[in-house]
Design a protein around this motif. Structure first.
Motif, PDB file in Angstrom:
ATOM      1  N   UNK A 401       2.775  -3.423  -7.951  1.00 53.99           N
ATOM      2  CA  UNK A 401       2.128  -3.542  -6.645  1.00 53.99           C
ATOM      3  C   UNK A 401       3.210  -3.807  -5.605  1.00 53.99           C
ATOM      4  N   UNK A 402       2.874  -3.552  -4.326  1.00 58.71           N
ATOM      5  CA  UNK A 402       3.775  -3.841  -3.229  1.00 58.71           C
ATOM      6  C   UNK A 402       3.015  -4.367  -2.028  1.00 58.71           C
ATOM      7  N   UNK A 403       3.547  -5.382  -1.411  1.00 56.87           N
ATOM      8  CA  UNK A 403       2.933  -5.956  -0.211  1.00 56.87           C
ATOM      9  C   UNK A 403       3.986  -6.002   0.884  1.00 56.87           C
ATOM     10  N   UNK A 404       3.518  -5.962   2.156  1.00 56.94           N
ATOM     11  CA  UNK A 404       4.484  -6.018   3.231  1.00 56.94           C
ATOM     12  C   UNK A 404       3.848  -5.815   4.588  1.00 56.94           C
ATOM     13  N   UNK A 405       4.672  -5.386   5.531  1.00 53.52           N
ATOM     14  CA  UNK A 405       4.274  -5.215   6.921  1.00 53.52           C
ATOM     15  C   UNK A 405       4.375  -3.747   7.302  1.00 53.52           C
ATOM     16  N   UNK A 406       3.355  -3.237   7.981  1.00 52.11           N
ATOM     17  CA  UNK A 406       3.312  -1.850   8.426  1.00 52.11           C
ATOM     18  C   UNK A 406       3.057  -1.810   9.926  1.00 52.11           C
ATOM     19  N   UNK A 407       3.868  -1.047  10.632  1.00 54.00           N
ATOM     20  CA  UNK A 407       3.641  -0.788  12.048  1.00 54.00           C
ATOM     21  C   UNK A 407       3.460   0.712  12.235  1.00 54.00           C
ATOM     22  N   UNK A 408       2.441   1.099  12.987  1.00 58.02           N
ATOM     23  CA  UNK A 408       2.199   2.521  13.226  1.00 58.02           C
ATOM     24  C   UNK A 408       1.767   2.739  14.669  1.00 58.02           C
ATOM     25  N   UNK A 409       2.146   3.886  15.209  1.00 62.20           N
ATOM     26  CA  UNK A 409       1.743   4.284  16.559  1.00 62.20           C
ATOM     27  C   UNK A 409       1.135   5.672  16.432  1.00 62.20           C
ATOM     28  N   UNK A 410      -0.051   5.880  16.997  1.00 67.05           N
ATOM     29  CA  UNK A 410      -0.787   7.118  16.759  1.00 67.05           C
ATOM     30  C   UNK A 410      -1.565   7.527  18.010  1.00 67.05           C
ATOM     31  N   UNK A 411      -1.993   8.794  17.996  1.00 65.73           N
ATOM     32  CA  UNK A 411      -2.827   9.344  19.056  1.00 65.73           C
ATOM     33  C   UNK A 411      -4.232   9.543  18.524  1.00 65.73           C
ATOM     34  N   UNK A 412      -5.200   9.107  19.317  1.00 63.07           N
ATOM     35  CA  UNK A 412      -6.592   9.356  18.956  1.00 63.07           C
ATOM     36  C   UNK A 412      -7.060  10.634  19.646  1.00 63.07           C
ATOM     37  N   UNK A 413      -7.802  11.461  18.925  1.00 61.47           N
ATOM     38  CA  UNK A 413      -8.329  12.693  19.506  1.00 61.47           C
ATOM     39  C   UNK A 413      -9.715  12.946  18.922  1.00 61.47           C
ATOM     40  N   UNK A 414     -10.421  13.835  19.609  1.00 62.34           N
ATOM     41  CA  UNK A 414     -11.783  14.161  19.174  1.00 62.34           C
ATOM     42  C   UNK A 414     -11.937  15.673  19.117  1.00 62.34           C
ATOM     43  N   UNK A 415     -12.393  16.214  17.958  1.00 66.67           N
ATOM     44  CA  UNK A 415     -12.590  17.670  17.861  1.00 66.67           C
ATOM     45  C   UNK A 415     -13.821  18.085  18.681  1.00 66.67           C
ATOM     46  N   UNK A 416     -13.673  19.200  19.409  1.00 63.05           N
ATOM     47  CA  UNK A 416     -14.795  19.666  20.218  1.00 63.05           C
ATOM     48  C   UNK A 416     -14.694  21.189  20.367  1.00 63.05           C
ATOM     49  N   UNK A 417     -15.696  21.907  19.860  1.00 60.60           N
ATOM     50  CA  UNK A 417     -15.831  23.339  20.048  1.00 60.60           C
ATOM     51  C   UNK A 417     -14.544  24.092  19.678  1.00 60.60           C
ATOM     52  N   UNK A 418     -13.978  23.731  18.527  1.00 56.02           N
ATOM     53  CA  UNK A 418     -12.778  24.408  18.060  1.00 56.02           C
ATOM     54  C   UNK A 418     -11.498  23.911  18.687  1.00 56.02           C
ATOM     55  N   UNK A 419     -11.606  22.892  19.555  1.00 52.40           N
ATOM     56  CA  UNK A 419     -10.413  22.333  20.193  1.00 52.40           C
ATOM     57  C   UNK A 419     -10.325  20.850  19.863  1.00 52.40           C
ATOM     58  N   UNK A 420      -9.208  20.231  20.303  1.00 50.83           N
ATOM     59  CA  UNK A 420      -8.990  18.807  20.060  1.00 50.83           C
ATOM     60  C   UNK A 420      -8.720  18.131  21.396  1.00 50.83           C
ATOM     61  N   UNK A 421      -9.517  17.158  21.707  1.00 53.59           N
ATOM     62  CA  UNK A 421      -9.425  16.472  22.987  1.00 53.59           C
ATOM     63  C   UNK A 421      -8.693  15.152  22.814  1.00 53.59           C
TER      64      UNK A 421
END
Length: 454
Positions: A401-421
């Motif tokens: 097993x492994x334990x630790x600290x994770x930092x992440x930066x991400x973009x939120x988007x929403x799929x709509x009519x074949x596109x991503x908003x």
């Protein structure tokens, strides 16, 4: 005159006795070859069959006259590889050939002596002295003669040694030259010597000396005059020689035994250190693995681990899930790369024991279930704990097993009519479990089968 006559007989006896003892020494010898990277004797390799057939004929002749004193098998290895691996290699090669000779020749195994020497430094020195084209030859010989095999500090840690000194000499040029031109013979050769007790020669020599001592020959040759026969007591009589007693040889053997006690003790120490080698255990350097748990979440994984020494290893892990169903706007794309340093504890033998590790991780992902998506990257640092145990000569299981600290930066988007908003950019912090493992492990690159690749 009697005193002078005795001195002449003794003067004649001493070189004759030494000569007889020499004749009763090595009767025959042979050198056979081993395949590079193999510890088992192969009669079909090179011209081993012809060499061994000739030697076995000598062995059978001596055995038919009940004249075998002992057989010595001497094996050495090149400096390439670790000292411990070289000791294992020579021990196992001697053992393999001893079993072959005992079985084929029906020779008492107690008469076969093994002399595994690990690295053949004496043989290497002789090879270097016989070649005039060895780079820095005098320096190479000086290092072999004067530098200890291993140099340790006050705490017992190895800080250098003979091999390192050779590798450092002139930027490694002499060592590379010896690797290309001399190490091959050291790696593959193994010598066998047959020692016999030449009783017939001893008996004839004793009779000749007795005749000289009791007849007039001594006076005629040494004194220049004739006289009556004089009885002189010899160091051994013809009767004793007929029974196989050789006082000169016994004294020499006792002297050799006294001078070799320290060496025998060292050999015993090496033998105890090489119990694993005698048992034929492999000493693998690398391992490839795959985490069975991650297949449950459709995330194939592969790991590679390099065993630096008994206590330390480095591991690198790669996990990838790159699935998508664009028609439904769903993505399951995740990749992780994680290097790790491990310290092993309670090691029963290589790749069998508990470890603690420190790891880094980098991940990039695109996760979207048809409603909202998250696309980003992240980094992690943590500690791991695990245990590995073998299930066969080349396969193991590992749990951890492994334990630790994770930092992440991400973009939120929403799929709509074949596109991503695009909606927003966020970051997240996490502390907790980061790894779980039940891996199947394949171990390879056996150091005990040292040879061609190195």
């Amino acid at each position: 005159m009697n005193t002078l006559r005795l001195m002449v007989v003794i003067a004649m006896l001493i070189p004759s006795a030494v000569y007889a003892d020499h004749k009763g020494g090595v009767s025959d010898s042979v050198k056979v070859l081993f395949k590079l990277g193999h510890r088992h004797y192969d009669p079909g390799f090179s011209d081993n069959a012809a060499r061994m057939d000739a030697f076995m004929r000598s062995l059978h002749r001596a055995d038919s006259m009940n004249n075998i004193d002992h057989i010595v098998i001497r094996s050495s290895a090149s400096p390439d590889g670790t000292n411990r691996a070289n000791e294992r290699l020579t021990v196992n090669r001697c053992r393999s050939l001893a079993e072959y000779i005992s079985s084929r020749g029906r020779i008492d195994a107690a008469k076969i002596e093994s002399a595994p020497v690990g690295i053949g430094w004496d043989e290497l020195r002789q090879m270097v002295m016989e070649r005039s084209d060895v780079p820095c030859r005098d320096e190479v010989v000086r290092i072999i003669d004067e530098t200890p095999v291993l140099i340790t500090d006050a705490e017992g840690k190895i800080t250098g040694g003979r091999k390192k000194a050779l590798m450092d000499l002139a930027g490694g040029k002499p060592y590379r030259w010896m690797y290309d031109n001399l190490f091959g013979e050291l790696r593959s050769g193994l010598g066998i010597s047959l020692y016999v007790n030449d009783l017939e020669a001893d008996r004839a020599e004793a009779a000749r000396l007795a005749g000289l001592a009791s007849g007039s020959g001594v006076n005629d040759i040494a004194m220049g005059e004739s006289s009556e026969s004089q009885q002189i007591t010899l160091p051994y009589s013809p009767d004793e020689a007929e029974q196989g007693t050789d006082i000169t040889g016994d004294l020499l053997r006792e002297e050799a035994a006294d001078s070799s006690q320290e060496g025998d003790s060292g050999s015993a120490d090496k033998a105890s250190d090489s119990d694993e080698a005698v048992a034929g255990e492999p000493l693998h350097r690398f391992a490839l693995k795959t985490n069975l748990l991650y297949y449950a979440i459709l995330m194939p994984s592969i790991e590679a681990e390099w065993r630096i020494n008994r206590d330390w290893s480095v591991n690198i892990e790669a996990d990838v899930a790159w699935w998508s169903k664009k028609s439904r706007h769903k993505y399951y794309q995740l990749a992780v790369v994680s290097p790790e340093v491990r310290r092993w504890f309670k090691v029963r033998k290589p790749w069998h024991g508990m470890y603690a590790g420190a790891f880094l991780g980098y991940t990039w992902y695109d996760l979207e279930n048809g409603r909202r998506g998250h696309r980003g990257e992240g980094g992690a640092v943590g500690l791991s704990w695990g245990y590995m145990w073998p299930i066969s000569r080349c396969w193991s299981l590992e749990a951890g097993i492994g334990v630790g600290y994770l930092y992440t930066r991400y973009k939120e988007y929403r799929p709509f009519d074949g596109h991503y908003l695009y909606e927003r950019t966020k970051s997240s912090h996490y502390v907790g479990p980061l790894k779980a493992k039940l891996a199947i492990v394949w171990r390879f690159d056996d150091l005990n089968r040292k040879g061609g690749r190195k």
